[in-house]
Design an enzyme around this catalytic site. Structure first.
Site, PDB file in Angstrom:
ATOM      1  N   GLU A   1      10.821   7.999 -17.000  1.00 28.85           N
ATOM      2  CA  GLU A   1       9.553   8.458 -17.326  1.00 28.85           C
ATOM      3  C   GLU A   1       9.041   8.024 -18.527  1.00 28.85           C
ATOM      4  O   GLU A   1       7.828   7.676 -18.796  1.00 28.85           O
ATOM      5  CB  GLU A   1       9.569   9.913 -16.987  1.00 28.85           C
ATOM      6  CG  GLU A   1       9.882  10.362 -15.491  1.00 28.85           C
ATOM      7  CD  GLU A   1      10.089  11.821 -15.425  1.00 28.85           C
ATOM      8  OE1 GLU A   1       9.181  12.545 -15.359  1.00 28.85           O
ATOM      9  OE2 GLU A   1      11.336  12.204 -15.672  1.00 28.85           O
TER      10      GLU A   1
ATOM     11  N   LYS B   1      18.011  20.776 -11.157  1.00 31.08           N
ATOM     12  CA  LYS B   1      17.207  19.526 -11.392  1.00 31.08           C
ATOM     13  C   LYS B   1      18.217  18.465 -12.019  1.00 31.08           C
ATOM     14  O   LYS B   1      19.079  18.606 -12.565  1.00 31.08           O
ATOM     15  CB  LYS B   1      16.195  19.847 -12.288  1.00 31.08           C
ATOM     16  CG  LYS B   1      15.056  20.525 -11.973  1.00 31.08           C
ATOM     17  CD  LYS B   1      14.234  19.862 -10.562  1.00 31.08           C
ATOM     18  CE  LYS B   1      13.605  18.779 -10.919  1.00 31.08           C
ATOM     19  NZ  LYS B   1      12.193  19.093 -11.593  1.00 31.08           N
TER      20      LYS B   1
ATOM     21  N   HIS C   1       0.624  -1.172  -0.081  1.00 33.77           N
ATOM     22  CA  HIS C   1       0.010   0.086  -0.099  1.00 33.77           C
ATOM     23  C   HIS C   1       0.849   1.475  -0.006  1.00 33.77           C
ATOM     24  O   HIS C   1       0.385   2.386   0.260  1.00 33.77           O
ATOM     25  CB  HIS C   1      -0.802  -0.017   1.294  1.00 33.77           C
ATOM     26  CG  HIS C   1      -1.627  -1.317   1.289  1.00 33.77           C
ATOM     27  ND1 HIS C   1      -2.984  -1.637   0.886  1.00 33.77           N
ATOM     28  CD2 HIS C   1      -1.204  -2.481   2.111  1.00 33.77           C
ATOM     29  CE1 HIS C   1      -3.285  -2.646   1.372  1.00 33.77           C
ATOM     30  NE2 HIS C   1      -2.270  -3.164   2.021  1.00 33.77           N
TER      31      HIS C   1
ATOM     32  N   SER D   1      17.106  20.282 -16.335  1.00 36.29           N
ATOM     33  CA  SER D   1      16.066  21.254 -16.582  1.00 36.29           C
ATOM     34  C   SER D   1      16.533  22.608 -17.374  1.00 36.29           C
ATOM     35  O   SER D   1      17.927  23.064 -16.910  1.00 36.29           O
ATOM     36  CB  SER D   1      15.369  21.759 -15.226  1.00 36.29           C
ATOM     37  OG  SER D   1      14.750  22.951 -15.404  1.00 36.29           O
TER      38      SER D   1
END
Ligand code: ARG
Length: 467
Positions: A298, A291, A164, A285
């Site tokens: 992804e 970043k 969970h 970024s």
């Protein structure tokens, strides 16, 4: 331009009017099926030779066609992009036959004897599919091998496991990596299992009813490297189950890669900090200088969407088709090619990301809070003769006491433990709260103890060396 150099329909005879440009645009599959040109030529050369052996063509005619097709292959191998883009032939079969006519003249018209584009396209696509299965197999193997290497490097790295998405029990990081390796290894099994169903040769089925000439299909099968020959010509020209099957394997693999990616994305976030991705598989970024983004993961997660979409596309096309070949089936190739292309791009990047990521062992260990050992404490009581249900209840009371006292379970005074059960008399509490001990204890086959994990590593390595 000589007449043969002009694109021509393979079916013009009974028509008086040309198809409209709109019809042509809808019907033309060359932009998609042009990548089957090698398979189309291989299949056609085998067919010409088979017609020769069957006495349908003279040996001279058969040889002329085989050699002419060889010259077409040589030409197409170096065909510039603009030639491909400008070709207005309906499909790859029409294009190859037109170019063959340029090479050998009217004899080209004998190639299609006893054959239909229905068995031809099914043959070409399956030949391409066999190659794709073998290529994908190598890429998938490499992802499994990267996960196994990651596991080998982290047999003693403890980290939380989650159910969970809440902290559950301590495991070793190797166990986590292998969980993904096993799932992907099942996809590899599925792919290999599907191969003989890809390798069914439809050639010799004609348009639907079979071939009237005494062509030796078994010899053709052998020559083309198929596994078996199709047992029913009606089924053979309309069967795309094997594509749906490969698309399912692709979708399943996509789902597994996506779940792996999701874990790695979470684990590489500052909040978790369990892993650090290498620069090679991270991006920055354009705005935020600090970043470090896990783009490869992804994209793997995102691209799984199109893999699932491909399966839906194919099943939807097949559903409700009447028996035999229907033009709807022309939609099969785009889905198949896209799935294979997508996986061929995804899999090496996933393997590279896994191979180069590093676990931050102190961070991963620090995420294990003592309450994650509550089950182990209950199991200690069980070993002292307390029924598990009661032990569960007792440790539950200790967890509540710790919460009320605003401390961790491990910080509760020894007296609190003794108040709950005298079995704790013999307990070395610091040992009970040692995650390494907890992990060590789960030594069942398939458990997270380093020893069990090493057995998994060996089993997977055996699979990888076997094939
Ligand atoms: N381009 C077609 C396909 O991909 C080839 C088969 C055409 N057959 C036909 N009877 N029109 O399915």
């Amino acid at each position: 331009m000589p007449l043969a150099a002009q694109p021509a329909k393979l079916w013009g005879g009974r028509f008086t009017a040309e198809p409209s440009a709109d019809m042509d645009r809808l019907n033309q599959s060359l932009p998609i099926d042009r990548r089957l040109w090698r398979e189309d030529i291989t299949g056609s050369q085998a067919w010409a030779a088979a017609l020769g052996r069957a006495g349908v063509l003279s040996t001279g005619e058969a040889d002329l066609l085989v050699e002419g097709l060889e010259r077409v292959a040589a030409r197409l191998a170096t065909w510039p992009v603009h030639e491909w883009n400008d070709a207005s032939d309906e499909d790859i079969h029409s294009l190859v036959e037109r170019l063959l006519r340029v090479e050998v003249g009217a004899a080209a018209g004998k190639l299609h004897t006893g054959r239909s584009r229905n068995d031809q396209v099914a043959t070409d696509t399956r030949l391409w599919g066999l190659g794709a299965v073998d290529r994908l197999d190598v890429f998938i193997r490499d992802v499994i091998s990267a996960l196994v290497s990651c596991a080998e490097a982290n047999v003693d790295t403890v980290m939380p496991s989650y159910t969970h998405l809440q902290r559950a029990q301590p495991v070793v990081a190797a166990h986590w990596a292998l969980a993904h390796a096993w799932a992907i290894s099942r996809d590899r099994d599925r792919l290999r299992d599907a191969r003989p169903r890809v390798g069914v040769m439809p050639l010799g089925s004609g348009a639907i009813a079979g071939c009237p000439f005494p062509v030796d299909r078994e010899a053709l099968r052998e020559e083309l490297g198929f596994t078996t020959i199709s047992p029913n010509s009606i089924d053979a020209v309309g069967d795309r189950d094997w594509i749906a099957e490969l698309l399912f394997v692709s979708a399943s693999l996509g789902v597994h890669l996506s779940r792996l990616a999701e874990d790695v994305i979470l684990f590489s976030s500052a909040e978790f900090g369990f892993v650090r991705l290498s620069d090679q598989y991270s991006t920055g970024s354009s705005l935020m200088p600090q970043k470090r983004n896990p783009d490869a993961m992804e994209l793997a997660r995102g691209k799984s969407g199109r893999l699932i979409g491909g399966l839906m596309l194919m099943l939807t096309v097949l559903k409700g088709l009447p028996t035999g070949y229907n033009k709807d089936l022309q939609e099969d190739k785009e889905a198949l090619f896209d799935a294979v292309d997508t996986l061929e791009t995804m899999l090496p990047a996933v393997a590279g990301t896994i191979r180069t990521l590093r676990f931050n062992a102190p961070r991963a260990a620090a995420a294990i809070d003592p309450s994650m050992l509550a089950t182990d404490i209950a199991e200690f009581l069980v070993r002292g003769g307390v029924p598990f249900r009661e032990a569960h209840e007792m440790v539950g009371r200790l967890v509540r006491a710790a919460e009320e006292a605003g401390c961790s379970l491990a910080e509760l005074p020894r007296d609190s433990f003794l108040a709950v059960s005298p079995v704790f008399e013999s307990a070395e509490l610091t040992k009970l709260f040692d995650p390494a001990q907890a992990v060590q204890a789960r030594a069942s086959v398939g458990g997270t103890s380093p020893e069990s994990v090493r057995a998994q590593i060996n089993a997977l390595k055996l699979q990888l060396t076997a094939s």
